[in-house]
Design a protein around this motif. Structure first.
Motif, short mmCIF file in Angstrom:
data_model
loop_
_atom_site.label_atom_id
_atom_site.label_comp_id
_atom_site.label_asym_id
_atom_site.label_seq_id
_atom_site.Cartn_x
_atom_site.Cartn_y
_atom_site.Cartn_z
N LEU A 25 -2.24 7.65 6.05
CA LEU A 25 -1.84 6.24 6.11
C LEU A 25 -1.11 5.80 4.85
N GLU A 26 -1.62 6.19 3.71
CA GLU A 26 -0.99 5.80 2.45
C GLU A 26 0.41 6.40 2.33
N THR A 27 0.56 7.65 2.73
CA THR A 27 1.86 8.32 2.67
C THR A 27 2.87 7.64 3.57
N VAL A 28 2.47 7.32 4.79
CA VAL A 28 3.36 6.64 5.73
C VAL A 28 3.77 5.29 5.17
N VAL A 32 7.68 4.31 4.13
CA VAL A 32 8.37 3.19 4.78
C VAL A 32 8.81 2.17 3.72
N LEU A 33 7.92 1.85 2.79
CA LEU A 33 8.28 0.91 1.73
C LEU A 33 9.45 1.44 0.90
N TYR A 40 6.22 -1.44 -4.86
CA TYR A 40 4.76 -1.45 -4.87
C TYR A 40 4.31 -0.79 -6.16
N GLU A 41 3.09 -1.04 -6.51
CA GLU A 41 2.53 -0.47 -7.73
C GLU A 41 1.72 0.77 -7.39
N ASP A 42 1.65 1.71 -8.33
CA ASP A 42 0.84 2.92 -8.11
C ASP A 42 -0.62 2.55 -7.87
N LYS A 43 -1.06 1.44 -8.45
CA LYS A 43 -2.46 1.03 -8.32
C LYS A 43 -2.74 0.29 -7.02
N ASP A 44 -1.70 -0.04 -6.24
CA ASP A 44 -1.92 -0.75 -4.97
C ASP A 44 -2.79 0.09 -4.05
N ASP A 45 -3.83 -0.53 -3.50
CA ASP A 45 -4.70 0.18 -2.59
C ASP A 45 -4.11 0.21 -1.18
N LEU A 46 -4.74 0.94 -0.30
CA LEU A 46 -4.24 1.10 1.06
C LEU A 46 -4.07 -0.22 1.79
N PRO A 47 -5.05 -1.12 1.78
CA PRO A 47 -4.84 -2.40 2.48
C PRO A 47 -3.63 -3.18 1.95
N LYS A 48 -3.40 -3.15 0.65
CA LYS A 48 -2.25 -3.87 0.08
C LYS A 48 -0.94 -3.23 0.54
N LEU A 49 -0.88 -1.89 0.50
CA LEU A 49 0.32 -1.19 0.96
C LEU A 49 0.59 -1.48 2.43
N HIS A 50 -0.46 -1.41 3.24
CA HIS A 50 -0.31 -1.68 4.67
C HIS A 50 0.12 -3.12 4.90
N GLY A 51 -0.41 -4.04 4.12
CA GLY A 51 -0.01 -5.44 4.25
C GLY A 51 1.47 -5.65 3.99
#
Length: 134
Positions: A25-28, A32-33, A40-51
């Motif tokens: 999920l994180e890779t996808v 896409v981003l 995005y930041e390296d520290k962004d967690d999965l929910p933030k990336l998905h958001g």
């Protein structure tokens, strides 16, 4: 490759499969981003990336009026959050003490892997569809 690794580990290494499901999920999301040139930041967690991905692809529940669509998209967000939490609590990504010897079963790993795959495919298909119509 990540998807195949997650599928292969479901029965033999449920903890590893959960870790890889989250990685998928994180890779996808990151790819896409990157493709959309959204930072995005390296520290962004999965929910933030998905958001960020959901907002960019018009997949955020708040971007829709139809209740059924809102419910499904909200469910996808819940799945992403749940897989992130499951990875933190029951995967092999963190050391664990002997006090909480909870281990996920292969069926829990299958659920996480299959749900991660479903959400990932939906994100990729949506991204490709939007890219083709631009």
């Amino acid at each position: 490759v990540v998807w195949a690794k997650a599928l292969d580990r479901r029965s033999s290494d449920p903890e590893g499969a959960i870790t890889v499901a989250r990685t998928l999920l994180e890779t996808v999301c990151k790819r896409v981003l990157d493709d959309l040139t959204i930072t995005y930041e390296d520290k962004d967690d999965l929910p933030k990336l998905h958001g960020k991905v959901a907002k960019a692809l018009n997949l955020a529940p708040s971007q829709h009026a139809e209740e059924a669509i809102k419910a499904i998209l909200g469910g996808a967000m819940t799945v992403v959050n749940g897989i992130g939490t499951l990875r933190n609590k029951l995967s092999d990504a963190h050391g664990r003490s002997d006090k909480l010897p909870i281990r996920p079963s292969p069926r829990h790993a299958s659920l996480a892997v299959n749900m991660a795959g479903t959400v990932s495919v939906f994100i990729v298909e949506t991204h490709l569809d939007r890219s083709a119509s631009d």
